[in-house]
Design an enzyme around this catalytic site. Structure first.
Site, PDB file in Angstrom:
ATOM      1  N   GLU A  44       0.838  -1.207   0.000  1.00  0.00           N
ATOM      2  CA  GLU A  44       0.000   0.000   0.000  1.00  0.00           C
ATOM      3  C   GLU A  44       0.876   1.262   0.000  1.00  0.00           C
ATOM      4  O   GLU A  44       1.819   1.374   0.786  1.00  0.00           O
ATOM      5  CB  GLU A  44      -0.877  -0.024   1.250  1.00  0.00           C
ATOM      6  N   LYS A 118      -9.162   2.095  -2.703  1.00  0.00           N
ATOM      7  CA  LYS A 118      -9.533   1.596  -1.378  1.00  0.00           C
ATOM      8  C   LYS A 118     -10.972   1.976  -1.052  1.00  0.00           C
ATOM      9  O   LYS A 118     -11.365   3.143  -1.206  1.00  0.00           O
ATOM     10  CB  LYS A 118      -8.572   2.157  -0.329  1.00  0.00           C
ATOM     11  N   CYS A 156      -5.619  -3.103   1.957  1.00  0.00           N
ATOM     12  CA  CYS A 156      -5.565  -3.227   3.421  1.00  0.00           C
ATOM     13  C   CYS A 156      -6.928  -3.433   4.070  1.00  0.00           C
ATOM     14  O   CYS A 156      -7.452  -4.538   4.110  1.00  0.00           O
ATOM     15  CB  CYS A 156      -4.843  -2.012   4.015  1.00  0.00           C
TER      16      CYS A 156
END
Length: 566
Positions: A44, A118, A156
């Protein structure tokens, strides 16, 4: 057709070092290519480093990120024939405030062919991502021509919403389900998930459960390295659709793991030599894990801040002994300066133990007696005030003289001064502002006293010999600021204190629940009042390396002035 080979490239990036991060991406890709990989996955925000925080508010920072990604994506021999996933901050024109996505670029054939964004933005503990990022409204799978698969690009937190792990899901959406429904044959999850004790095992269970729940394999790549107070442990993995782990990357080390999509022929390529245990060493596993995390966090904090050496006050006690062990391994013994600063109250065994520790570690060592400075300071203050200093003020003069000496050496030599207080002391204020709290990094400030002993034992076990002298483990802990002083003159036994603190700080239990663990109500009330009263000290403390579920500084934000009482 042989199985596709996937490279999990867990690299140690630096926030804002675009050239250095791009070089790591190229170098890791070369290692992956040499091992036959066709898909290479980076963590990330690998392009800019994580966490960039308020740099994301700077247009020039975002522009440099865009330029660097464009340069990496351009046709070049190093990336030819490969599919590469790189985390980056995306700032598309016309995006609503804050105008930035936490994104993953799929680079193939000399261009960015797809971008995943994300979806779930954490705002708990050390995270504050809604301050910086927009949430993606939906998740879609993207075809990756180089590997002939539809990839589900996730980031994540997108994978951390399994209802089996939480009493209730943190979010309404499940991005992994969205990717699976969109036809993803492989979910890629790029992460910057910080370490805490027990988290690597939890993370593995979480990724495995997500893969089994959605019946889709997952390539999970986590950042490694220290950034300010956060330590990232790596532990990247390839997980089969039934949840079985097919390949793992090591903890706390930069590495590229290349493995067939079916788990075949795994190969680990290290960037540098791994830290080895002494032959026959069997350290406490949890304590050894914390030791390795602290070494990595200290090494990277010093390196990324431009320090090559450290200075430490050696008292002969367990806290400074452990800090010295960590510094010697992180920076090398030749780059550590241990300074003993005895006063009229220092015991002979403390002086002996400090000198023995320095010999065992092979660090530079000197002793500077503070008695002349102490006597002069107290006499001057007594005369100015017209009466003798109270006991507490007189004790703290000693600690502040020691802090002054260490900071003078730090200034003179350009070394990083390491404070040596543990979490138990910081919690209840058993520390002196501008004294033993002085320094640029609180290396063990998130390690409770009872765990300090275990981690110091692990240091000895790793070395296969005595680094910390045995007497340091067995003598009663003492600040030695007055005659015959011990910590338990003021504090409850550390076993009891640490249990109360863990219940209150990490588990966030109410007063009644802490009492129900077997503690006297008045003791619990006393400890909690000490914690609350010491907030102003902690606000002025050096950054604390986070190794527990809830550390002071990064993840615990309370006001100093308030009226909440126990």
């Amino acid at each position: 057709m042989p199985p596709r080979r996937i490279a999990l490239a867990q690299v140690n990036t630096t926030v804002g070092d675009f050239a250095g991060n791009a070089a790591k991406i190229r170098d890791a890709t070369a290692l992956a290519r040499a091992a036959g990989a066709t898909l290479v996955v980076f963590p990330e925000l690998a392009l800019c480093g994580y966490p960039p925080r308020d740099f994301l508010d700077m247009p020039e920072f975002l522009a440099r990120a865009a330029r660097t990604l464009s340069e990496l994506a351009a046709p070049a021999e190093w990336s030819r024939g490969l599919s590469i996933v790189i985390g980056f901050p995306e700032a598309p024109e016309g995006a609503p405030p804050p105008g930035v996505y936490n994104a993953a670029a799929l680079v193939e054939g000399g261009r960015v062919t797809a971008v995943g964004r994300k979806s779930l933005l954490p705002t708990y503990d050390v995270f504050d991502e809604t301050r910086y990022f927009l949430a993606a409204p939906h998740s879609t799978a993207s075809p990756a021509e180089g590997v002939g698969l539809r990839l589900g690009l996730s980031i994540c937190e997108d994978i951390w919403n399994d209802k089996r792990f939480w009493q209730k899901p943190r979010y309404e959406r499940d991005p992994i389900a969205e990717l699976q429904q969109a036809g993803a044959a492989l979910v890629v999850n790029i992460s910057a998930s910080p370490y805490s004790l027990g988290k690597p095992a939890l993370r593995e269970r979480m990724v495995g459960a997500a893969a089994a729940r959605h019946e889709v394999p997952i390539a999970y790549v986590n950042q490694v390295g220290g950034d300010d107070a956060l330590v990232f442990d790596g532990g990247s993995m390839l997980v089969a659709r039934d949840g079985a782990v097919l390949a793992r990357a090591p903890l706390f080390e930069e590495a590229v793991v290349v493995v067939g999509e079916d788990g075949s022929a795994p190969e680990v390529r290290h960037f540098a030599g791994a830290a080895l245990l002494a032959p026959g060493a069997r350290p406490d596993a949890d304590a050894d894990e914390v030791y390795r995390a602290l070494v990595l966090g200290l090494r990277d904090y010093a390196r990324k801040c431009g320090f090559r050496s450290a200075v430490i006050g050696l008292s002969g006690g367990i806290d400074s002994a452990l800090t010295a062990c960590l510094a010697a391994e992180a920076l090398g013994p030749d780059h550590v300066f241990g300074v003993a600063m005895p006063s009229r109250y220092s015991s002979s065994h403390s002086r002996e133990d400090a000198a023995e520790l320095a010999r065992n570690l092979g660090v530079r060592f000197t002793e500077i007696a503070i008695e002349p400075m102490h006597a002069a300071s107290v006499a001057t203050l007594d005369a100015a005030l017209g009466h003798p200093l109270c006991d507490l003020a007189a004790q703290n003069v000693q600690a502040r003289i020691r802090g002054q000496i260490l900071m003078a050496i730090s200034n003179e030599e350009g070394s990083l001064c390491l404070s040596t207080g543990n979490k138990s002391e910081l919690a209840v204020g058993y520390c002196t502002l501008y004294g033993d709290m002085a320094g640029g990094l609180a290396v063990i400030g998130d390690v409770p006293k009872t765990l300090v002993y275990r981690v110091a034992r692990a240091a000895n076990a790793r070395a296969g010999r005595e680094l910390v002298p045995e007497r340091t483990f067995t003598k009663p802990p003492s600040a030695e600021l007055r005659p015959d002083q011990t910590d338990q003159d003021t504090l409850p036994p550390y076993e009891e204190l640490d249990d109360i603190l863990a219940a209150y700080i990490e588990d966030r239990l109410p007063f009644e629940a802490i009492v129900a663990r077997g503690h006297a109500p008045e003791m619990v009330r006393r400890v909690l009042r000490m914690v609350i009263a010491s907030e102003y000290k902690r606000r002025q403390a050096a950054p604390v390396l986070k190794v527990t579920a809830k550390a002071f500084g990064e993840g615990r934000r309370l006001p100093i002035a308030h009226g909440y009482r126990y």
